[in-house]
Design an enzyme around this catalytic site. Sequence first.
Site, PDB file in Angstrom:
ATOM      1  N   LYS A  70      -0.102   5.529   8.372  1.00 19.49           N
ATOM      2  CA  LYS A  70       0.718   5.644   7.159  1.00 19.49           C
ATOM      3  C   LYS A  70      -0.169   5.713   5.925  1.00 19.49           C
ATOM      4  O   LYS A  70       0.013   6.544   5.036  1.00 19.49           O
ATOM      5  CB  LYS A  70       1.689   4.459   7.085  1.00 19.49           C
ATOM      6  CG  LYS A  70       2.651   4.486   5.899  1.00 19.49           C
ATOM      7  CD  LYS A  70       2.134   3.737   4.681  1.00 19.49           C
ATOM      8  CE  LYS A  70       2.126   2.235   4.893  1.00 19.49           C
ATOM      9  NZ  LYS A  70       1.751   1.482   3.640  1.00 19.49           N
ATOM     10  N   THR A  85       0.870  -1.174   0.000  1.00 18.78           N
ATOM     11  CA  THR A  85       0.000   0.000   0.000  1.00 18.78           C
ATOM     12  C   THR A  85       0.904   1.221   0.000  1.00 18.78           C
ATOM     13  O   THR A  85       1.600   1.488   0.978  1.00 18.78           O
ATOM     14  CB  THR A  85      -0.921   0.012   1.229  1.00 18.78           C
ATOM     15  OG1 THR A  85      -1.798  -1.116   1.175  1.00 18.78           O
ATOM     16  CG2 THR A  85      -1.755   1.286   1.262  1.00 18.78           C
ATOM     17  N   LYS A  93      -7.209   1.591  -3.274  1.00 19.24           N
ATOM     18  CA  LYS A  93      -6.864   1.216  -1.900  1.00 19.24           C
ATOM     19  C   LYS A  93      -7.048   2.397  -0.961  1.00 19.24           C
ATOM     20  O   LYS A  93      -7.459   2.235   0.198  1.00 19.24           O
ATOM     21  CB  LYS A  93      -5.421   0.697  -1.845  1.00 19.24           C
ATOM     22  CG  LYS A  93      -4.962   0.240  -0.441  1.00 19.24           C
ATOM     23  CD  LYS A  93      -5.793  -0.917   0.093  1.00 19.24           C
ATOM     24  CE  LYS A  93      -5.460  -1.283   1.530  1.00 19.24           C
ATOM     25  NZ  LYS A  93      -4.184  -1.971   1.690  1.00 19.24           N
TER      26      LYS A  93
END
Length: 294
Positions: free
Chosen positions: A244, A101, A176
Amino acid sequence: MASTSPVVAFIGLGTMGFPMAGHLSQQGYQVVVYNRTQAVADRWLQQYAGSSAATPAEAAAQAQVILSCVGNDQDLKQVYLGDNGIITGAKAGSILVDHTTASAGVATELAAAAQQAKLAFLDAPVSGGEAGAVNGCLTIMVGGEQSDLDKVEPILQCYGKAINLLGPVGYGQSCKMVNQLCIAGILQGLSEGISLAKAANLDIDKVIEVLQHGAAGSWQLNNRAKTMANNQFDFGFAIDWMRKDLAICFNEADKLGVALPLAKQVDEQYAKLQQRGYSRADTSVLIKQFDQQD
């Protein structure tokens, strides 16, 4: 698996990559692994058939398909573009698939470097958490060319139950981001709802049973509501990683002029929970925003 099956390299044996690479081995692929910490690669080899390489380049040189799942943009640049990186070692015509990701920008950068080296590149972040990786039922969001995905889809099916092409390189990462934003909102709603249910002395099991069949049903409700109510958070997707991911979302939203007020509220609560020592707790620890300070 037929002897003509491609050799597959897997770069990054973290929480997700370890079981994902394991599924490839169990399905009969010849798997070459690389991990920054060799001890982890050694542990993988104790559980699965395969071999390990000393560098990403060495692993890539042995494979026709190179898969990666590492930490962040900087890690990606190192394993792909470094002196001993994937692109240095990969043979022309190989297909690179990144499950990290990361930002859509770094996906585009890696794709350009791959193209220059006569390699194909797909950004393919996954959703489903550690349980999805272990059980081989991840959702895989892909950006790139359909022809490249067609070639590697049988490999991805070893650990993916839903594999969808969203568009050109970078679109997988953008999808995502949407996924993570939705999770943040759902967890905030669950945190508030379960807090109210407990205060009202409702039976949480009965609440879950009722709600999962209606419009409030979700994966988070089915898998996290009970553990949230029971104050159990020592598993799953750590809030360090969620923050993150949310930072990536905020950067992209700023570029596109999109406001993300709820996600920023959730991120602020996660920052406070990190300060309280919950950095490695599952994202569902968000409910503890309503507790008195530990």
